[in-house]
Enzyme design. Structure first.
Site, PDB file in Angstrom:
ATOM      1  N   ASP A 133      -3.645   6.156  -2.914  1.00 57.12           N
ATOM      2  CA  ASP A 133      -3.370   5.135  -3.877  1.00 57.12           C
ATOM      3  C   ASP A 133      -4.629   4.089  -4.200  1.00 57.12           C
ATOM      4  O   ASP A 133      -5.422   4.226  -3.261  1.00 57.12           O
ATOM      5  CB  ASP A 133      -2.002   4.578  -3.873  1.00 57.12           C
ATOM      6  CG  ASP A 133      -0.925   5.300  -3.883  1.00 57.12           C
ATOM      7  OD1 ASP A 133      -0.731   6.417  -4.314  1.00 57.12           O
ATOM      8  OD2 ASP A 133       0.164   4.928  -3.302  1.00 57.12           O
ATOM      9  N   LEU A 134      -4.710   3.653  -5.125  1.00 57.72           N
ATOM     10  CA  LEU A 134      -5.709   2.873  -5.578  1.00 57.72           C
ATOM     11  C   LEU A 134      -5.986   1.650  -4.610  1.00 57.72           C
ATOM     12  O   LEU A 134      -6.720   1.180  -4.057  1.00 57.72           O
ATOM     13  CB  LEU A 134      -5.527   1.970  -6.962  1.00 57.72           C
ATOM     14  CG  LEU A 134      -6.553   1.100  -7.442  1.00 57.72           C
ATOM     15  CD1 LEU A 134      -7.975   1.909  -7.767  1.00 57.72           C
ATOM     16  CD2 LEU A 134      -6.011   0.464  -8.756  1.00 57.72           C
TER      17      LEU A 134
END
Ligand code: URA
Length: 231
Positions: free
Chosen positions: A101-102
């Site tokens: 994820d970011l």
């Protein structure tokens, strides 16, 4: 291999662009100007494009320490991609093995070998991934048994595969999973009523993120490190 294919493989040019540079008399083979795209190139031949020797690039395998705020895809309108941290030729041929994820940090594998990345990320091979997790609420001892048995994630039909949880302190744990569902770690903690505040991947298979690989840095995997990733 045909000359035009050799040029494509070395440079990333398309077949028609390779034909064009040949017609433009920019290509030499062992010092002689060549005009036929179909000429066969041998391993010992020296091919130059505009005076620069072309070299075939073999399959490449890297590990990268992903910082928060970088995205694991080739393009994104809003965030820098992990590839902006790399300085490699033909970077457009590279892809990440699965995604973080970011806001997740840690170990990311990057390659241009599609078969290799498929084997590592395919659910069939169950390659273990270990995450350090920091949570909003204290992690109860009961979570160890819950994750070992498998938990139901929202909107999914099958429980998660058995996963190993090691509680480090009230709000910190190491979780090892053997599959890679969407947002899996965050959703597993959500399933037991907790919230992941920070997530960091430390290990894939037997490969640990090295202490001396700082955030944002990357390096090529050695032959020994590649062996550690065999599922
Ligand atoms: N699980 C998550 O929830 N996020 C990640 O980035 C990786 C695993």
């Amino acid at each position: 291999m045909r000359l035009d294919k050799f040029i494509c493989d070395c440079t990333g040019l398309t077949r028609s662009q390779a034909g064009k540079v040949i017609r433009q008399k920019l290509v030499t083979l062992n010092g002689e100007l060549v005009k036929q795209a179909a000429l066969q190139v041998k391993d010992s031949d020296v091919v130059c494009l505009d005076g620069e020797q072309l070299q075939l690039i073999g399959l490449r395998y890297f590990m990268l320490h992903k910082p928060d705020g970088y995205i694991c895809s080739t393009e994104d309108p809003d965030h820098p991609t992990v590839f902006t941290l790399m300085d490699e030729p033909l970077i457009e041929r590279l892809h990440t093995v699965g995604r973080l994820d970011l806001d997740t940090t840690g170990l990311v594998l990057i390659t241009d070998d599609g078969q290799w990345s498929h084997r590592i990320s395919s659910p069939k091979h169950h390659v273990a991934k270990t995450y350090r997790v920091w949570t909003a609420d204290p992690i109860p001892q009961s979570a160890i048994a819950q994750f070992a048995e498998g938990v139901m994630l929202r909107n999914e039909k099958n429980a998660t595969l058995p996963a190993e949880l090691e509680i480090i302190s009230d709000n910190e744990a190491l979780l090892t999973i053997h599959e890679g569902r969407y947002h899996q770690v965050k959703r597993m903690f959500a399933a037991i009523g907790n919230k992941v505040e920070r997530l960091h991947r430390e290990k894939i298979g037997g490969l640990q993120l090295p202490d001396d690989l700082a955030e944002g840095e990357y390096r090529e995997l050695s032959a020994e490190q590649l062996l550690l990733l065999k599922g």
